[in-house]
Design a protein around this motif. Structure first.
Motif, PDB file in Angstrom:
ATOM      1  N   VAL A   1      -1.246  54.956  -0.018  1.00  0.00           N
ATOM      2  CA  VAL A   1      -0.024  55.739  -0.149  1.00  0.00           C
ATOM      3  C   VAL A   1      -0.055  56.594  -1.416  1.00  0.00           C
ATOM      4  N   SER A   2      -0.898  56.226  -2.369  1.00  0.00           N
ATOM      5  CA  SER A   2      -1.014  56.994  -3.617  1.00  0.00           C
ATOM      6  C   SER A   2      -2.085  58.075  -3.548  1.00  0.00           C
ATOM      7  N   ASP A   3      -2.796  58.191  -2.415  1.00  0.00           N
ATOM      8  CA  ASP A   3      -3.805  59.250  -2.275  1.00  0.00           C
ATOM      9  C   ASP A   3      -3.146  60.617  -2.459  1.00  0.00           C
ATOM     10  N   TYR A   4      -3.908  61.559  -2.989  1.00  0.00           N
ATOM     11  CA  TYR A   4      -3.350  62.908  -3.124  1.00  0.00           C
ATOM     12  C   TYR A   4      -4.450  63.956  -3.079  1.00  0.00           C
ATOM     13  N   GLN A   5      -4.029  65.172  -2.761  1.00  0.00           N
ATOM     14  CA  GLN A   5      -4.889  66.351  -2.775  1.00  0.00           C
ATOM     15  C   GLN A   5      -4.228  67.379  -3.695  1.00  0.00           C
ATOM     16  N   GLU A   6      -5.023  67.937  -4.601  1.00  0.00           N
ATOM     17  CA  GLU A   6      -4.470  68.829  -5.620  1.00  0.00           C
ATOM     18  C   GLU A   6      -5.244  70.138  -5.641  1.00  0.00           C
ATOM     19  N   THR A   7      -4.515  71.253  -5.629  1.00  0.00           N
ATOM     20  CA  THR A   7      -5.110  72.580  -5.687  1.00  0.00           C
ATOM     21  C   THR A   7      -4.576  73.299  -6.920  1.00  0.00           C
ATOM     22  N   THR A   8      -5.483  73.916  -7.687  1.00  0.00           N
ATOM     23  CA  THR A   8      -5.096  74.610  -8.914  1.00  0.00           C
ATOM     24  C   THR A   8      -5.727  75.989  -8.931  1.00  0.00           C
ATOM     25  N   THR A   9      -4.925  76.987  -9.289  1.00  0.00           N
ATOM     26  CA  THR A   9      -5.411  78.359  -9.472  1.00  0.00           C
ATOM     27  C   THR A   9      -5.042  78.810 -10.878  1.00  0.00           C
ATOM     28  N   LEU A  10      -6.032  79.264 -11.628  1.00  0.00           N
ATOM     29  CA  LEU A  10      -5.817  79.715 -13.000  1.00  0.00           C
ATOM     30  C   LEU A  10      -6.325  81.139 -13.148  1.00  0.00           C
ATOM     31  N   LEU A  11      -5.473  82.020 -13.658  1.00  0.00           N
ATOM     32  CA  LEU A  11      -5.826  83.415 -13.925  1.00  0.00           C
ATOM     33  C   LEU A  11      -5.528  83.686 -15.396  1.00  0.00           C
ATOM     34  N   ASP A  12      -6.550  84.179 -16.111  1.00  0.00           N
ATOM     35  CA  ASP A  12      -6.438  84.326 -17.564  1.00  0.00           C
ATOM     36  C   ASP A  12      -7.022  85.675 -17.988  1.00  0.00           C
ATOM     37  N   PHE A  13      -6.237  86.451 -18.748  1.00  0.00           N
ATOM     38  CA  PHE A  13      -6.701  87.739 -19.269  1.00  0.00           C
ATOM     39  C   PHE A  13      -6.774  87.641 -20.793  1.00  0.00           C
TER      40      PHE A  13
END
Length: 429
Positions: free
Chosen positions: A376-388
């Motif tokens: 029940v604690s399983d998870y999927q995580e998506t991250t997008t980082l944009l840096d100038f």
């Protein structure tokens, strides 16, 4: 703040000792940087309901220096960050990460090394990574290495070792370690050698009477070619507690590094037995992300298996640099079975030099984490980082960034999406 004060005091002692041992003729390398970040988040507590926004500020100082003489080497790689929260979602926090180390060649056969290694680690890997869910682990140690050349191509080393593991907020995980490491090295050629070694340690826990011993035996091979370096070790490791059953597992570690100029590739992996006090031993103490590092909120033995692959390519276009990183981690605990986890992470990035003074960086990351006995604690995580980033002058650069993070889980309390954005300023002496 107890272990933070100890860290600062011990680091000062190391620096004072280095000055006393090597007051002249240093070969110096010094970099000092100051940073200020202000960012806005639309989800303070990383939750799916009752989202609240806040401005969060971070002020940092970083130092990297290496001093060398014929007999003394000083290495200092430290980062200090102070975090503040405009709506007091968390208490203001000052964190220190890095390595302070001094190595002294006392004579032809004897070398002494003292070090302090400090890293921010996740306290509970099932929960959101907020500052309140992190701790700072400090490993302070002393090694005394004796080496002898048995033949012109054979060397034997004997190294008594002592270390102390301490935590800022989790005294129950603290431990003391005394041991000895032996290794025989046979040089096959100027670019390769074989090794065989044995390590033994006695581990004493401050909060438990169930002290343990640890041992490891291994053989290995190392080679360094023009564009390829690799090393491999294999053997066994064993933890034997004063109460309960011992844990015996195969041990291996390998590292392959290919640098063809345009193409770069690194493949590494390991399988070790450790405990939730030492964890991964603070590998890579200064890192961009705080990750699972074999720590838990309770004492236990665990097996850590890791594999990572990193590839980069710098000729996709004339002004860009691209790459991918893939990692796999598995942790299996002896008694805390609900903490058993398997984690996959994949990242892709591109760095684009938009002008001679500016760059644009994009990174995409997908992470899947599964808990063997707590699905029940399983998870999927998506991250997008944009840096100038823009170089204002040779010493100063400014940046603007945005980060979007989304986590899905069967557990409603673990689901969230968060959008961050902010400004950064860095000044290097």
């Amino acid at each position: 703040m107890r272990s933070l004060r100890h860290f600062v005091f011990n680091t000062t002692v190391l620096l004072s000792a280095s000055g006393a041992l090597a007051a002249a003729d240093f070969s110096d390398k010094l970099a000092i940087r100051f940073s200020a970040n202000t960012e806005y988040t639309d989800n303070i507590f990383k939750t799916d309901a009752n989202k609240k926004s806040e401005r969060q500020d971070t002020f940092g100082a970083f130092i990297n220096t290496q001093h060398n003489t014929d007999s003394v080497e000083l290495l200092l790689d430290l980062g200090i960050n102070h975090h503040t929260f405009s709506k007091d979602s968390e208490d203001s926090e000052t964190s220190v990460e890095g390595l302070a180390q001094i190595t002294a060649q006392l004579n032809r056969h004897l070398e002494a090394k003292a070090y302090i290694n400090r890293k921010v680690v996740v306290s509970n890997p099932k929960q959101q990574t907020l500052i309140s869910n992190t701790d700072e682990k400090t490993i302070t140690g002393l090694d005394l290495k004796t080496s002898f050349n048995i033949t012109p191509v054979d060397e034997f080393t004997l190294t008594p070792q002592a270390s102390l593991v301490s935590y800022e907020d989790a005294p129950d995980l603290e431990s003391k370690r005394l041991g000895i490491n032996t290794q025989w090295t046979h040089r096959l050629s100027p670019i390769s050698d074989i090794v065989a070694g044995y390590t033994y340690s006695e581990i004493e826990y401050d909060s438990s009477q169930n002290d343990q011993t640890y041992e490891r035996g291994y053989i290995g091979y190392n080679s360094s070619l023009r564009i390829l370096e690799y090393s491999v070790e294999a053997g066994y490791n064993l933890i034997n507690p004063s109460k309960g059953n011992h844990t015996y597992k195969p041990f291996y570690r390998f590292d392959i590094d290919y640098d063809g100029g345009v193409h770069k590739l690194n493949i590494s992996g390991s399988s070790i037995i450790t405990d939730s006090s030492l964890g991964d031993g603070n590998i890579d103490p200064i890192s961009a992300d705080t990750t699972t590092a074999g720590s838990s909120e309770q004492l236990d033995q665990l097996t850590r298996d890791e594999l990572s692959i990193a590839y980069s390519f710098d000729q996709l276009c004339s002004t860009c640099f691209t790459g991918i990183d893939a990692t796999w981690l598995q942790e299996e605990y002896l008694t805390l079975l609900s903490q058993n986890l398997e984690e996959y992470a994949l990242s892709a990035f591109i760095q684009l030099q938009t002008t001679p003074r500016s760059s644009l960086n994009l990174r995409l990351t997908q992470k899947d984490v599964a808990f063997e006995f707590d699905s029940v604690s399983d998870y999927q995580e998506t991250t997008t980082l944009l840096d100038f980033q823009y170089q204002l002058n040779p010493q100063m650069n400014a940046g603007i960034f945005t980060r979007y993070e989304k986590r899905d889980s069967n557990n409603q309390s673990l689901r969230y999406s968060e959008l961050r954005g902010g400004l950064s300023l860095n000044y290097e002496l």
